[in-house]
Structure formats: C-alpha cells, structure tokens
Design a protein around this motif. Structure first.
Motif, mmCIF file in Angstrom:
data_model
loop_
_atom_site.group_PDB
_atom_site.id
_atom_site.type_symbol
_atom_site.label_atom_id
_atom_site.label_comp_id
_atom_site.label_asym_id
_atom_site.label_seq_id
_atom_site.Cartn_x
_atom_site.Cartn_y
_atom_site.Cartn_z
ATOM 1 N N GLY A 185 56.783 32.367 72.732
ATOM 2 C CA GLY A 185 58.236 32.549 72.439
ATOM 3 C C GLY A 185 58.426 33.369 71.326
ATOM 4 O O GLY A 185 59.434 34.263 71.176
ATOM 5 N N GLU A 186 57.491 33.340 70.465
ATOM 6 C CA GLU A 186 57.759 33.731 69.033
ATOM 7 C C GLU A 186 57.557 35.191 69.213
ATOM 8 O O GLU A 186 57.865 36.021 67.993
ATOM 9 C CB GLU A 186 56.808 33.114 68.077
ATOM 10 C CG GLU A 186 57.306 31.750 67.677
ATOM 11 C CD GLU A 186 56.605 31.007 66.510
ATOM 12 O OE1 GLU A 186 55.525 31.588 66.204
ATOM 13 O OE2 GLU A 186 57.325 29.975 66.031
ATOM 14 N N ALA A 191 68.749 33.905 74.747
ATOM 15 C CA ALA A 191 67.533 33.725 75.262
ATOM 16 C C ALA A 191 67.621 34.297 76.760
ATOM 17 O O ALA A 191 66.783 34.931 77.558
ATOM 18 C CB ALA A 191 66.899 32.348 75.389
ATOM 19 N N TRP A 192 68.913 33.984 77.124
ATOM 20 C CA TRP A 192 69.139 34.394 78.724
ATOM 21 C C TRP A 192 69.160 35.729 78.828
ATOM 22 O O TRP A 192 68.613 36.505 79.913
ATOM 23 C CB TRP A 192 70.623 34.183 79.209
ATOM 24 C CG TRP A 192 70.934 32.523 79.168
ATOM 25 C CD1 TRP A 192 72.176 31.985 78.450
ATOM 26 C CD2 TRP A 192 70.230 31.335 79.240
ATOM 27 N NE1 TRP A 192 72.082 30.648 78.417
ATOM 28 C CE2 TRP A 192 70.682 30.291 78.829
ATOM 29 C CE3 TRP A 192 68.824 31.153 79.595
ATOM 30 C CZ2 TRP A 192 70.424 28.921 78.929
ATOM 31 C CZ3 TRP A 192 68.241 29.932 79.725
ATOM 32 C CH2 TRP A 192 69.062 28.715 79.283
ATOM 33 N N ILE A 206 63.831 26.241 73.076
ATOM 34 C CA ILE A 206 63.915 27.624 73.566
ATOM 35 C C ILE A 206 62.700 28.799 73.465
ATOM 36 O O ILE A 206 62.369 29.275 74.674
ATOM 37 C CB ILE A 206 65.346 28.105 72.577
ATOM 38 C CG1 ILE A 206 66.409 27.336 72.694
ATOM 39 C CG2 ILE A 206 65.360 29.749 73.234
ATOM 40 C CD1 ILE A 206 67.443 27.844 71.989
ATOM 41 N N LYS A 207 61.901 28.483 72.371
ATOM 42 C CA LYS A 207 60.691 29.336 72.092
ATOM 43 C C LYS A 207 59.550 28.886 73.446
ATOM 44 O O LYS A 207 59.039 29.872 74.061
ATOM 45 C CB LYS A 207 60.050 28.986 70.857
ATOM 46 C CG LYS A 207 60.819 29.693 69.591
ATOM 47 C CD LYS A 207 60.040 29.745 68.337
ATOM 48 C CE LYS A 207 60.246 28.274 67.713
ATOM 49 N NZ LYS A 207 59.621 28.466 66.432
ATOM 50 N N LEU A 231 63.500 23.589 83.928
ATOM 51 C CA LEU A 231 62.540 24.353 83.469
ATOM 52 C C LEU A 231 62.205 24.424 82.032
ATOM 53 O O LEU A 231 61.420 24.959 81.414
ATOM 54 C CB LEU A 231 62.900 26.000 83.806
ATOM 55 C CG LEU A 231 62.876 26.584 85.241
ATOM 56 C CD1 LEU A 231 63.061 28.051 85.262
ATOM 57 C CD2 LEU A 231 61.457 26.195 85.925
ATOM 58 N N CYS A 232 62.917 23.228 81.247
ATOM 59 C CA CYS A 232 62.836 23.559 79.870
ATOM 60 C C CYS A 232 61.268 23.156 79.410
ATOM 61 O O CYS A 232 60.638 22.194 79.774
ATOM 62 C CB CYS A 232 63.419 22.203 79.248
ATOM 63 S SG CYS A 232 65.379 22.610 79.225
ATOM 64 N N GLY A 233 60.826 23.905 78.319
ATOM 65 C CA GLY A 233 59.508 23.584 78.054
ATOM 66 C C GLY A 233 59.286 22.750 76.767
ATOM 67 O O GLY A 233 60.093 22.842 75.621
ATOM 68 N N GLY A 234 58.431 21.854 76.933
ATOM 69 C CA GLY A 234 58.083 20.821 75.863
ATOM 70 C C GLY A 234 56.810 20.807 74.918
ATOM 71 O O GLY A 234 56.594 19.920 74.656
#
Ligand code: BJ8
Length: 424
Positions: A105-106, A150-151, A117-118, A94-97
């Motif tokens: 995210g911010e 973040a979790w 992470i953001k 699921l990592c966002g790129g």
C-alpha cells in the motif's frame, strides 16, 4: 489448507509472496486462538473457514462466476449487501487487516495513511489476496478522505463504483442515500444482467436480517457472567460475517448459540466471572487484526462487546420487512443504513448514546477506545467519547495503534495498568 495453487495461478496472484502469508497466518491464528481453553465446539466451523480462508470461499465465488454470476467487493458497512444479492450477485467484504499488505500500500499511498486503507490497496496491488483478484467490481464510498482517494488508484485496476454517502442525518440526507442505493441497484443490475424485483429484494432483506438476528443473539449471550465465549472468538465470527455465505453463516452462528445457551444454563464460562468486563469502541478490526482482543484477554479481561463496524454497528437495527414495492424497500434500506454511527458524520451523537447504552446492557467495567493510526475522524471524536464516559463515571483507556506487533508489549503494559485500576 487444501491445494489451491492452480486457482491462485489462474487468478494471476504472486505465489511467492502469497506463500509467505500462508506460513504466517496459521502461526498467528494458532497462538491467538487455538491456545484458548474450553472453546465452544461450534467454533470448529469458524476455525475451518479461517484455515481455508484463501481456498474454500474463493472457489465458491469462482464457481459462481463460472455460472455467469458477478462478485462485488465492499469496504464499508454502509453498502447494502441486500441489493447485490437481490441481483443474483455476491457481496464480499475486502478490508485488509494485516501488516503483511502495508508495504504494498505504501508504494502508492503516503505512509501516514490509515493501515486499513494501506493494507486494502496493498492486498490488491501485490496480488496476494484471492478475494481482491476475484471481485468483478469494488463498491467504494465517500466516508473518509483516504478511502476517497484510494478508490481512484484502485479504479485503475478494477472498476470501482463509488457511493456518495451524506455526512449528516437530516431527512434530505436519508433521501440522498436512498437515491444512492437506487443508483447502486442500477449499476449492479447492469453488471449482473438481471432485474431486481420487489420479491427478490424482499427475499434478500430477510436473508441479511437473518444474519443480523443471529449475530444479535450471539452478542446477547455475552451479557451473562461468566461469558460463555471469548471476545476473541466473537470478533473472529464477526469478521467472517463479511465474506461467508450468508445463509450458511447464519445457520452456523445459530447452532453455536444453542451450545452457548446450554453453557449459560449450566453457569459455564470461558473467562472467570470476576474478570473485568470490557467494551471496545473505535475503528473496525478487519481480519486478521486480533491484536487488542488478544492483549486484553491474555491479560485477564473479558471483552464483552464491541461498538465497532466489526461489532454492533454491523448488525443492530434490522431493515423493516414490510415494504412491498421497490421504492418502499429502498426507503427502508436507507433508513436502516443511515442509523449506523460512523465518525464521518457530524454530529455523531448516536455513537455516544450507543456506547453508554451498551455499557449498561453488558455490565461493562471499563471502555477501551481504540483507533487505527492516522484515522483523523475517529481520533478527533475520541475527545467527545472520552468526555461522555468520564461524565458517566466509566473508566476509559485510549489507544492508537496499527497492524504491526511493535507496540505489543507497550500495549500490554498499558492494558494491565488499566485492568489493575478497574479491579481496585
Ligand atoms: S462506517 S468506520 S467501515 S467508513 S478507512 S474511517 S479507520 S481512516 S473504516 Fe469505516 Fe464505514 Fe465508517 Fe465503519 Fe478511519 Fe481508516 Fe477511514 Fe476507516
């Protein structure tokens, strides 16, 4: 892309925002990928997967859920997919790129959090990624501080099971990771309402090893000169590995490798044989982060190998398949996964050994050490990477970047100066 609007509505996605993403992505993909010449025909499948990224695979995951199956979203290469598939679940990375997800995210994270992470948190909170919406449960890990916090935020939206990853590699740490895998197994069994058996685990260890072998075969083709496939294309394939159906993916990569073998036999390549050969090391490049590869290869370099989690760390070291009991298999899984060299470990000398070995195996002329902004562990480790490479007489360029295009021209200038230096 086909018409998946009803599916996105049913998932509760923000269609207005999502439409913007659907416009940007094909444009970016076209300029980075489709502009390349002489691409292998076997890339057609991977082009299709990207073109239908929010359609085809999400519908497969939903079909799995409609039959009572569960989907688990993961964010790190330490999470053993084998266990999830053995319980009848599906694991999907699921990592966002994408920069697109950063503002979302911010809203809840400090601006000086790493973009990965953001973007991951933004993709979920903004409701613009079907994969984040579909997953029944996320599997987090205690790798870096940003992720750990973040979790807690994501857990307010979807259940997050956090695996406690030890950060040293002593025998007791490997044992502790084995215990964590056992706990994951129980949690996944509960979710799926199934019981993992030695037979189902053996079958899925084989399945994921097959994917690793195919990727290792693909990377091996890049040891040739000229390279039969661009670094960009291999990066794309590796990114797709995180969410595609493993058996189909393996089949497609092997078919592509047959084509690449034929190219190698004819001495045919995609980048001139005298192009500087580059190894990239650093933080992972989640889809659609193609920036550095694009800058390098459009400046005349050949990216021949990535010491990244979207690279060799993902597939090297197969799991020992000889275990016949669940305990033996869990032990083999723990042993294999603890061989991954992430900067969250201390010490992490295995990573430097790997970089030096890969430099030799892939006949690398220069290394680009590229980290995402605000990733404290990798940027601190850069000092040791840099020193080891300098001692070995290997030129290195250190880059810190994010997902935006703002530094694109500045990166190009630095990369071109580095490549000129290698050519001398
Ligand atoms: S094994 S690299 S996938 S944790 S999120 S550490 S960039 S500050 S992703 Fe990773 Fe697993 Fe390690 Fe690989 Fe830095 Fe950002 Fe943290 Fe990151």
């Amino acid at each position: 892309m086909g018409d998946y609007r009803q599916m996105w509505i049913d998932l509760g996605m923000d269609l207005e925002k999502h439409d913007i993403l659907c416009q940007v992505l094909p444009e970016a993909f076209g300029s980075v990928y489709l502009s390349q010449e002489n691409r292998p025909e076997g890339m057609d499948y991977f082009n299709f997967v990207v073109a239908e990224i929010h359609g085809v695979r999400p519908s497969e995951l939903i079909a799995h859920q409609q039959k009572g199956g569960k989907v688990f979203g993961t964010f790190c290469v330490y999470v053993p997919d084998e266990v999830i598939f053995a319980a009848g679940g599906i694991a999907t990375g699921l990592c966002g790129g994408s920069q697109f997800w950063i503002p979302g995210g911010e809203k809840v994270l400090p601006a000086n959090t790493c973009p990965l992470i953001k973007a991951s948190v933004g993709a979920r909170l903004d409701g613009t990624c079907p994969f984040f919406k579909i997953a029944d449960m996320y599997i987090g890990e205690t790798t870096c501080d940003g992720k750990k916090k973040a979790w807690e935020i994501l857990n307010e939206h979807v259940p997050v099971h956090v695996m406690d990853l030890p950060q040293m590699k002593r025998a007791k740490d490997i044992k502790a990771w084995e215990d964590e895998i056992k706990i994951l197994m129980q949690r996944v069994e509960e979710q799926c309402g199934t019981k993992i058996t030695a037979a189902s685990l053996a079958e899925n260890i084989k399945l994921i090893n097959g994917k690793r072998q195919a990727l290792a075969r693909l990377y091996n083709t890049r040891k040739n000169s000229p390279v039969p496939i661009s670094g960009k294309d291999v990066l794309l394939i590796t990114q797709i590995a995180f969410y595609d159906d493993p058996a189909r993916f393996t089949e497609q990569v092997n078919a592509l490798c047959d084509e690449l073998d034929a190219r190698i036999a004819k001495g045919e390549g995609v980048i001139p044989a005298d192009a500087p050969r580059i190894l990239i090391t650093g933080t992972p490049m989640a889809i659609p982060n193609w920036k550095l590869h694009h800058v390098l290869e459009s400046s005349g370099a050949a990216v021949v190998v990535e010491e990244l989690c979207t690279g060799t760390r993902y597939f090297q070291n197969p799991v020992d398949e000889s275990g016949t009991t669940i305990d033996e298999q869990l032990n083999a899984l723990a042993e294999r996964y603890m061989k991954i060299n992430c900067a969250c470990f201390t010490p992490n000398t295995g990573r430097i050994d790997d970089i030096l070995r890969l430099v030799k195996e892939y006949k690398v002329d220069g290394v680009v050490d590229c980290n995402l902004q605000f990733c404290g562990i990798y940027s601190t480790e850069s000092y040791l990477v840099d020193r080891a490479l300098k001692e070995a007489g290997i030129p290195v360029l250190h880059i810190e970047t994010d997902y935006s295009d703002q530094d694109f021209e500045q990166l190009r200038t630095r990369v071109q100066a580095f490549l000129e230096m290698l050519e001398k």
